[in-house]
Scaffold this motif. Structure first.
Motif, PDB file in Angstrom:
ATOM      1  N   VAL A   1     -51.848  -0.202  57.562  1.00  0.00           N
ATOM      2  CA  VAL A   1     -51.300   1.098  57.193  1.00  0.00           C
ATOM      3  C   VAL A   1     -51.995   2.194  57.987  1.00  0.00           C
ATOM      4  CG1 VAL A   1     -50.991   2.728  55.292  1.00  0.00           C
ATOM      5  CG2 VAL A   1     -50.741   0.283  54.878  1.00  0.00           C
ATOM      6  N   ASP A   2     -51.217   3.145  58.496  1.00  0.00           N
ATOM      7  CA  ASP A   2     -51.746   4.250  59.298  1.00  0.00           C
ATOM      8  C   ASP A   2     -52.625   5.139  58.430  1.00  0.00           C
ATOM      9  OD1 ASP A   2     -52.266   6.100  61.207  1.00  0.00           O
ATOM     10  OD2 ASP A   2     -50.275   7.027  61.185  1.00  0.00           O
ATOM     11  N   LEU A   3     -53.850   5.363  58.865  1.00  0.00           N
ATOM     12  CA  LEU A   3     -54.799   6.175  58.108  1.00  0.00           C
ATOM     13  C   LEU A   3     -54.902   7.593  58.648  1.00  0.00           C
ATOM     14  CD1 LEU A   3     -57.690   3.604  57.586  1.00  0.00           C
ATOM     15  CD2 LEU A   3     -55.846   4.200  56.030  1.00  0.00           C
ATOM     16  N   THR A   4     -53.897   8.045  59.368  1.00  0.00           N
ATOM     17  CA  THR A   4     -53.912   9.398  59.910  1.00  0.00           C
ATOM     18  C   THR A   4     -53.999  10.414  58.777  1.00  0.00           C
ATOM     19  OG1 THR A   4     -52.543   8.660  61.749  1.00  0.00           O
ATOM     20  CG2 THR A   4     -52.692  11.042  61.369  1.00  0.00           C
ATOM     21  N   GLU A   5     -54.829  11.399  58.941  1.00  0.00           N
ATOM     22  CA  GLU A   5     -55.025  12.427  57.927  1.00  0.00           C
ATOM     23  C   GLU A   5     -53.707  13.159  57.634  1.00  0.00           C
ATOM     24  OE1 GLU A   5     -57.179  14.682  55.168  1.00  0.00           O
ATOM     25  OE2 GLU A   5     -57.785  12.914  56.316  1.00  0.00           O
ATOM     26  N   VAL A   6     -53.457  13.357  56.336  1.00  0.00           N
ATOM     27  CA  VAL A   6     -52.237  14.068  55.937  1.00  0.00           C
ATOM     28  C   VAL A   6     -52.319  15.512  56.429  1.00  0.00           C
ATOM     29  CG1 VAL A   6     -50.852  14.827  53.970  1.00  0.00           C
ATOM     30  CG2 VAL A   6     -52.008  12.616  53.896  1.00  0.00           C
ATOM     31  N   PRO A   7     -51.319  15.993  57.186  1.00  0.00           N
ATOM     32  CA  PRO A   7     -51.382  17.359  57.712  1.00  0.00           C
ATOM     33  C   PRO A   7     -51.304  18.384  56.587  1.00  0.00           C
ATOM     34  CG  PRO A   7     -49.205  16.415  58.076  1.00  0.00           C
ATOM     35  CD  PRO A   7     -50.065  15.299  57.540  1.00  0.00           C
ATOM     36  N   ARG A   8     -52.081  19.431  56.726  1.00  0.00           N
ATOM     37  CA  ARG A   8     -52.090  20.498  55.719  1.00  0.00           C
ATOM     38  C   ARG A   8     -52.026  21.839  56.432  1.00  0.00           C
ATOM     39  NH1 ARG A   8     -54.529  18.778  50.633  1.00  0.00           N
ATOM     40  NH2 ARG A   8     -55.402  16.691  50.791  1.00  0.00           N
ATOM     41  N   PHE A   9     -51.642  22.859  55.686  1.00  0.00           N
ATOM     42  CA  PHE A   9     -51.774  24.227  56.184  1.00  0.00           C
ATOM     43  C   PHE A   9     -52.201  25.106  55.020  1.00  0.00           C
ATOM     44  CE2 PHE A   9     -47.306  23.688  55.055  1.00  0.00           C
ATOM     45  CZ  PHE A   9     -47.043  24.807  54.265  1.00  0.00           C
ATOM     46  N   SER A  10     -52.886  26.178  55.337  1.00  0.00           N
ATOM     47  CA  SER A  10     -53.505  27.022  54.318  1.00  0.00           C
ATOM     48  C   SER A  10     -52.463  27.821  53.545  1.00  0.00           C
ATOM     49  CB  SER A  10     -54.508  27.976  54.970  1.00  0.00           C
ATOM     50  OG  SER A  10     -55.035  28.879  54.009  1.00  0.00           O
ATOM     51  N   SER A  11     -52.758  28.030  52.271  1.00  0.00           N
ATOM     52  CA  SER A  11     -51.914  28.874  51.426  1.00  0.00           C
ATOM     53  C   SER A  11     -52.265  30.341  51.591  1.00  0.00           C
ATOM     54  CB  SER A  11     -52.083  28.483  49.960  1.00  0.00           C
ATOM     55  OG  SER A  11     -53.407  28.761  49.516  1.00  0.00           O
ATOM     56  N   THR A  12     -53.234  30.651  52.430  1.00  0.00           N
ATOM     57  CA  THR A  12     -53.809  31.974  52.704  1.00  0.00           C
ATOM     58  C   THR A  12     -54.818  32.385  51.641  1.00  0.00           C
ATOM     59  OG1 THR A  12     -52.165  33.361  51.562  1.00  0.00           O
ATOM     60  CG2 THR A  12     -51.653  32.679  53.828  1.00  0.00           C
ATOM     61  N   PHE A  13     -55.019  31.575  50.594  1.00  0.00           N
ATOM     62  CA  PHE A  13     -56.041  31.796  49.585  1.00  0.00           C
ATOM     63  C   PHE A  13     -57.031  30.632  49.651  1.00  0.00           C
ATOM     64  CE2 PHE A  13     -52.839  34.516  47.476  1.00  0.00           C
ATOM     65  CZ  PHE A  13     -53.631  35.624  47.190  1.00  0.00           C
ATOM     66  N   GLU A  14     -58.298  30.909  49.922  1.00  0.00           N
ATOM     67  CA  GLU A  14     -59.289  29.838  49.986  1.00  0.00           C
ATOM     68  C   GLU A  14     -59.472  29.160  48.626  1.00  0.00           C
ATOM     69  OE1 GLU A  14     -62.983  31.016  51.656  1.00  0.00           O
ATOM     70  OE2 GLU A  14     -62.108  31.852  53.491  1.00  0.00           O
ATOM     71  N   GLU A  15     -59.440  29.938  47.553  1.00  0.00           N
ATOM     72  CA  GLU A  15     -59.601  29.355  46.224  1.00  0.00           C
ATOM     73  C   GLU A  15     -58.400  28.481  45.862  1.00  0.00           C
ATOM     74  OE1 GLU A  15     -62.419  29.911  43.871  1.00  0.00           O
ATOM     75  OE2 GLU A  15     -63.119  30.200  45.911  1.00  0.00           O
ATOM     76  N   PHE A  16     -57.218  28.889  46.253  1.00  0.00           N
ATOM     77  CA  PHE A  16     -56.007  28.090  46.035  1.00  0.00           C
ATOM     78  C   PHE A  16     -56.104  26.789  46.834  1.00  0.00           C
ATOM     79  CE2 PHE A  16     -51.070  28.564  45.699  1.00  0.00           C
ATOM     80  CZ  PHE A  16     -51.053  27.458  44.869  1.00  0.00           C
ATOM     81  N   ASP A  17     -56.526  26.900  48.090  1.00  0.00           N
ATOM     82  CA  ASP A  17     -56.682  25.708  48.929  1.00  0.00           C
ATOM     83  C   ASP A  17     -57.719  24.761  48.351  1.00  0.00           C
ATOM     84  OD1 ASP A  17     -54.836  26.762  50.654  1.00  0.00           O
ATOM     85  OD2 ASP A  17     -56.297  27.515  52.097  1.00  0.00           O
ATOM     86  N   ARG A  18     -58.793  25.300  47.779  1.00  0.00           N
ATOM     87  CA  ARG A  18     -59.847  24.472  47.202  1.00  0.00           C
ATOM     88  C   ARG A  18     -59.299  23.593  46.083  1.00  0.00           C
ATOM     89  NH1 ARG A  18     -65.414  24.897  46.522  1.00  0.00           N
ATOM     90  NH2 ARG A  18     -65.438  26.905  47.598  1.00  0.00           N
ATOM     91  N   VAL A  19     -58.501  24.192  45.196  1.00  0.00           N
ATOM     92  CA  VAL A  19     -57.948  23.435  44.072  1.00  0.00           C
ATOM     93  C   VAL A  19     -56.915  22.423  44.557  1.00  0.00           C
ATOM     94  CG1 VAL A  19     -56.745  23.638  41.860  1.00  0.00           C
ATOM     95  CG2 VAL A  19     -58.388  25.383  42.532  1.00  0.00           C
ATOM     96  N   LEU A  20     -56.170  22.766  45.607  1.00  0.00           N
ATOM     97  CA  LEU A  20     -55.169  21.850  46.148  1.00  0.00           C
ATOM     98  C   LEU A  20     -55.789  20.685  46.911  1.00  0.00           C
ATOM     99  CD1 LEU A  20     -52.548  24.430  47.472  1.00  0.00           C
ATOM    100  CD2 LEU A  20     -52.206  22.822  45.590  1.00  0.00           C
ATOM    101  N   GLY A  21     -57.071  20.792  47.248  1.00  0.00           N
ATOM    102  CA  GLY A  21     -57.723  19.722  47.980  1.00  0.00           C
ATOM    103  C   GLY A  21     -57.825  19.985  49.466  1.00  0.00           C
ATOM    104  N   GLY A  22     -57.577  21.226  49.887  1.00  0.00           N
ATOM    105  CA  GLY A  22     -57.684  21.566  51.300  1.00  0.00           C
ATOM    106  C   GLY A  22     -56.502  22.325  51.851  1.00  0.00           C
ATOM    107  N   GLY A  23     -55.456  22.504  51.073  1.00  0.00           N
ATOM    108  CA  GLY A  23     -54.286  23.242  51.541  1.00  0.00           C
ATOM    109  C   GLY A  23     -52.997  22.588  51.087  1.00  0.00           C
ATOM    110  N   LEU A  24     -51.879  23.149  51.525  1.00  0.00           N
ATOM    111  CA  LEU A  24     -50.556  22.653  51.164  1.00  0.00           C
ATOM    112  C   LEU A  24     -50.161  21.491  52.077  1.00  0.00           C
ATOM    113  CD1 LEU A  24     -48.840  26.138  50.754  1.00  0.00           C
ATOM    114  CD2 LEU A  24     -49.418  24.564  48.899  1.00  0.00           C
ATOM    115  N   VAL A  25     -49.586  20.460  51.480  1.00  0.00           N
ATOM    116  CA  VAL A  25     -49.168  19.271  52.215  1.00  0.00           C
ATOM    117  C   VAL A  25     -47.647  19.273  52.341  1.00  0.00           C
ATOM    118  CG1 VAL A  25     -49.165  16.752  52.269  1.00  0.00           C
ATOM    119  CG2 VAL A  25     -51.140  17.978  51.360  1.00  0.00           C
ATOM    120  N   PRO A  26     -47.079  19.213  53.551  1.00  0.00           N
ATOM    121  CA  PRO A  26     -45.621  19.151  53.707  1.00  0.00           C
ATOM    122  C   PRO A  26     -45.046  17.950  52.965  1.00  0.00           C
ATOM    123  CG  PRO A  26     -46.678  19.619  55.812  1.00  0.00           C
ATOM    124  CD  PRO A  26     -47.772  19.295  54.850  1.00  0.00           C
TER     125      PRO A  26
END
Length: 459
Positions: free
Chosen positions: A71-96
């Motif tokens: 199974v491909d272990l490539t990191e799931v791409p994420r992008f920031s929600s523009t809020f660091e605290e929001f990204d922290r709770v999401l685990g690093g950002g929004l996942v497509p």
């Protein structure tokens, strides 16, 4: 004529049954089964709810058997929600392709947080904001009041899932925000919006679209009086992340806590402050929660709790007063009420201090809810301070779990907690012996204890 197909769903746990019964066999609750219509059962046809939560993953599942090592272990791409605290709770950002549910009481700031996020993201990504509770002019007025950039944000006032999905197919947004899922409805479902069937099937259709189009789906959900998400529990199984925005109307602080997250930890905590221009991030929560008065008072003590990946210093206050009632009151705000009763029994048995004739009130300053057991020792020492009316040193910090036999148990990340306390100027710490560092931070005196009696002597 096509035969209408129906099922019975438990509103507590989401279990499905082919016929009605008085008690749910899964969660053992009574009178929780509600009938939902699954549409017409035609040969070869699929209905909106025929596959439930599993239907949303049809476009992303592999149809071939593969070896786990391949199974491909490539990191799931994420992008920031523009809020660091929001990204922290999401685990690093929004996942497509992910579906995120944001719940909270009315007035907590759910719509405000998502509107701020949408306006910021719209400057670089395609964002579609769908409102079912407010008119477009109301949303525009809020955005203007919060001084948000409104260029590029696509808006839609709609409650029909069929119409909404048709617009989404045409616009192809990278982020789709639904405010709220309780207002959405499918034409094939006979029940009213907000009902078990409508919420369940609407969420299934939206999640299916998000998975197949690689769109970030953000859903707003209301909560009931007891703080749980309104609607069927199966809704929580469909989505990838469930977040809860907490905060009373009397507090300017809001805490965002993860309850489920397939892309990160569930114990992360984000802290926001409600100001005139919306929600503002609090990047150093300890400094906010430690705004203590200059006058020393009995029953006040600072403890170190661990939230997600960082330690946070919060103040716990205890007030004991002689009770005029036959059954003294035990009130805990921000702490577990049942655990308070247990700790008072340990204090009497192994500390020799009786509180059975006292009303006991506990409060965690700042509206924070402490869920871990590392607060046990601090709670007991604050209770003793109030009982004897003797203030504790302002430079003292405490953490540790208390067992039923009076032992002080170590807690995770003890070294990091001590370092965080030293950064904020604390010079003395009472900690479990298992958390005592080999070398204490400069200027910090660490007192290691094994038993509750030793902690009381250390005061």
């Amino acid at each position: 004529m096509a035969k209408a197909k129906s099922a019975f769903v438990c509103t507590e746990c989401g279990a499905e049954y082919s016929k009605w019964q008085g008690q749910c066999s899964n969660c053992r609750e009574w009178n929780t089964l509600t009938e939902i219509c699954l549409g017409s059962a035609r040969p070869g046809a699929s209905t909106p709810g025929s596959s439930g939560a599993r239907g949303g993953y049809a476009g992303t599942l592999s149809r071939e058997v593969v070896d786990l090592s391949g199974v491909d272990l490539t990191e799931v791409p994420r992008f920031s929600s523009t809020f660091e605290e929001f990204d922290r709770v999401l685990g690093g950002g929004l996942v497509p392709g992910s579906a995120v549910l944001l719940g909270g009481h009315p007035g907590a700031g759910k719509s405000t947080l998502l509107l701020q996020t949408a306006c910021r993201l719209a400057q670089s990504k395609r964002v579609l904001y769908v409102t079912g509770e407010e008119s477009l002019s109301q949303v525009a007025m809020r955005a203007h009041r919060l001084q948000l950039p409104t260029q590029g944000l696509k808006m839609l006032a709609e409650t029909s899932i069929e119409t909404l999905l048709a617009v989404a197919e045409r616009e192809r947004p990278e982020v789709l925000i639904i405010d709220s899922i309780q207002t959405m409805h499918l034409e094939d479902i006979g029940s009213a919006p907000g009902g078990v069937a409508q919420v369940r099937e609407s969420a299934a259709a939206l999640t299916r679209f998000a998975k197949q189009s690689n769109t970030v789906l953000l859903l707003v959900g209301h909560v009931t009086k007891d703080g749980t998400l309104a609607g069927p529990k199966v809704l929580e199984h469909m989505i990838d992340a469930s977040l809860l925005l907490e905060g009373g109307s009397d507090s300017r602080f809001r805490t965002l806590r993860g309850q489920k997250n397939r892309f990160g930890a569930i114990n992360e905590l984000g802290v926001f402050a409600m100001v005139e221009l919306g929600l503002k991030e609090v990047k150093n929560p300890s400094a906010i929660f430690l705004s203590r008065s200059e006058e020393q008072a009995s029953g006040s003590l600072v403890m170190v709790v661990w939230e997600g990946t960082r330690p946070i210093l919060v103040e716990v206050q205890a007030l004991l007063d002689e009770s005029a009632l036959g059954n003294p009151r035990r009130v805990a705000v921000g702490l577990d009420h049942n655990r308070l009763a247990m700790l008072l029994a340990v204090l009497h048995k192994h500390g020799g201090l009786f509180t059975g004739d006292q009303d006991v009130f506990l409060n965690v300053v700042g509206g924070v809810k402490v869920l871990e057991t590392s607060a046990d020792l601090a709670v007991l020492l604050a209770v003793v301070s109030s009982l004897q009316n003797r203030p504790l040193p302002r430079e003292l910090v405490v953490f540790g779990e208390v067992g039923l036999s009076g032992e002080i148990r170590p807690v995770p990340s003890g070294q990091e907690r001590i370092v965080e306390a030293a950064k904020h100027g604390f010079t003395r710490a009472i900690v479990p012996r298992g958390n005592a560092p080999k070398k204490a931070p400069a200027g910090m005196q660490v007192v290691a204890v094994d038993k509750l009696a030793e902690a009381l002597e250390a005061l």
